[in-house]
Design an enzyme around this catalytic site. Structure first.
Site, PDB file in Angstrom:
ATOM      1  N   LYS A 249       0.809  -1.422  -0.007  1.00  0.00           N
ATOM      2  CA  LYS A 249      -0.003  -0.068  -0.025  1.00  0.00           C
ATOM      3  C   LYS A 249       0.690   1.188   0.076  1.00  0.00           C
ATOM      4  O   LYS A 249       0.900   1.864   0.639  1.00  0.00           O
ATOM      5  CB  LYS A 249      -0.965  -0.015   1.193  1.00  0.00           C
ATOM      6  N   ARG A 250       1.688   1.411  -1.039  1.00  0.00           N
ATOM      7  CA  ARG A 250       2.567   2.728  -1.064  1.00  0.00           C
ATOM      8  C   ARG A 250       1.949   3.650  -2.132  1.00  0.00           C
ATOM      9  O   ARG A 250       1.139   3.085  -3.011  1.00  0.00           O
ATOM     10  CB  ARG A 250       3.842   2.267  -1.497  1.00  0.00           C
TER      11      ARG A 250
END
Ligand SMILES: [Zn+2]
Length: 319
Positions: A249-250
């Site tokens: 989840k970047r």
């Protein structure tokens, strides 16, 4: 093998970042698995990780899930709205003598270890505060700072049976040690919240990424300590990129919001996720239409590779 009781599956996003294709595939499979068995699907926002939950992320996750065509059968449960329920479960563990107060900071836990452990996000807790304080209040008074509560992990291995992943044995006491069930700010910790809310929602089937397998053993212990049933666990391999790295989840990862903004047809994303899960579906299909094609036996055992070519095809699939 069909179970006699109705299946209740769940979608449980953590609104700490934008959802990406990896999430899409896992959530779709969770939805399909429950629906293919004629079951219900519930939605839960796991928003207790306060510093990492950003404003607007709950709404963003709801939009992404709806865009994918996922449906849920009751109002979403927002974990942070159910704190009294979670705190009651913590109190029950305290009453049963299954916890003890801990005043250690993360840095202190790390320093207490003789050698750093590779591959573990959380260092193993060496048990510094076991039998040290009679109560949380006494711990805070004596230490002059806030205390959390740790679960006393019973010694020995447990075998986790999974409907997909091979059976595996975990020794939580040896691998991670006593873990936190109530944080030093007195909010319930992740594992506790998952277990209590799965039971509260009547969830019977937990389908998620196999990166969460080690968590499962901790949840198994908590379920036993609280007298709660174990759900049917299904852990699927993750979606990985060209280089075999997992999608994370970047901000720089490909988000569903980005696909939506570029006008991609969500039915193409659903078809990609379905085919990557061994399903035979048309090139564009809705989540509901694809349900009947899901069979756990047909899901590939290896991680799903989402390479540049796949992405280019998805981006070309305008609605
Ligand atoms: Zn401690």
């Amino acid at each position: 093998m069909r179970r006699a009781s109705p299946v209740v599956g769940r979608l449980a996003p953590s609104p700490t970042g934008l959802l990406h294709l990896g999430h899409a595939r896992t959530f779709l499979c969770a939805f399909w698995s429950a629906r293919a068995a004629g079951g219900r699907v519930l939605l839960r926002m796991e928003d207790l990780d306060a510093p990492r939950v950003r404003p607007g992320m709950i709404d963003a996750a709801l939009r992404d899930l709806a865009w994918l065509g996922l449906e849920w059968d009751a109002a979403p449960l927002v974990q942070s709205h159910g704190l009294p329920r979670l705190q009651a479960a913590v109190a029950e563990l305290v009453r049963r003598g299954a916890t003890y107060p801990c005043v250690c900071s993360r840095a202190e836990v790390r320093r207490a270890l003789s050698a750093p452990q590779a591959g573990e996000v959380e260092p193993r807790y060496p048990g510094t505060c076991r039998e040290r304080f009679p109560s949380l209040e006494a711990a805070e008074r004596r230490a002059g700072r806030a205390a959390g509560l740790r679960f006393r992990v019973p010694d020995g291995e447990v075998e986790i049976r999974d409907a997909f992943a091979p059976p595996a044995r975990y020794d939580v006491a040896r691998d991670s040690g006593d873990f936190v069930v109530s944080k030093r700010d007195h909010t319930p910790a992740y594992q506790l919240a998952v277990v209590v809310d799965d039971a509260f929602q009547g969830v019977t089937e937990v389908l998620r990424g196999d990166d969460l397998l080690p968590s499962t053993a901790r949840q198994w212990h908590l379920q036993r300590a609280l007298g709660l049933p174990h759900p049917r666990w299904i852990h699927l391999p993750l979606v990985v990129d060209d280089a075999g790295r997992r999608f994370a989840k970047r901000a720089d990862d490909l988000s569903l919001a980005e696909l939506r903004a570029r006008g991609v047809d969500p039915r193409a994303v659903v078809a990609w996720a379905a085919r990557a899960s061994g399903m035979v579906v048309p090139e564009r299909v809705t989540a509901a239409q694809a349900s009947a094609a899901f069979a756990l036996e047909s899901v590939p055992r290896e991680p799903v590779r989402c390479d540049g070519q796949t992405l280019a095809r998805l981006f070309a699939a305008r609605g």
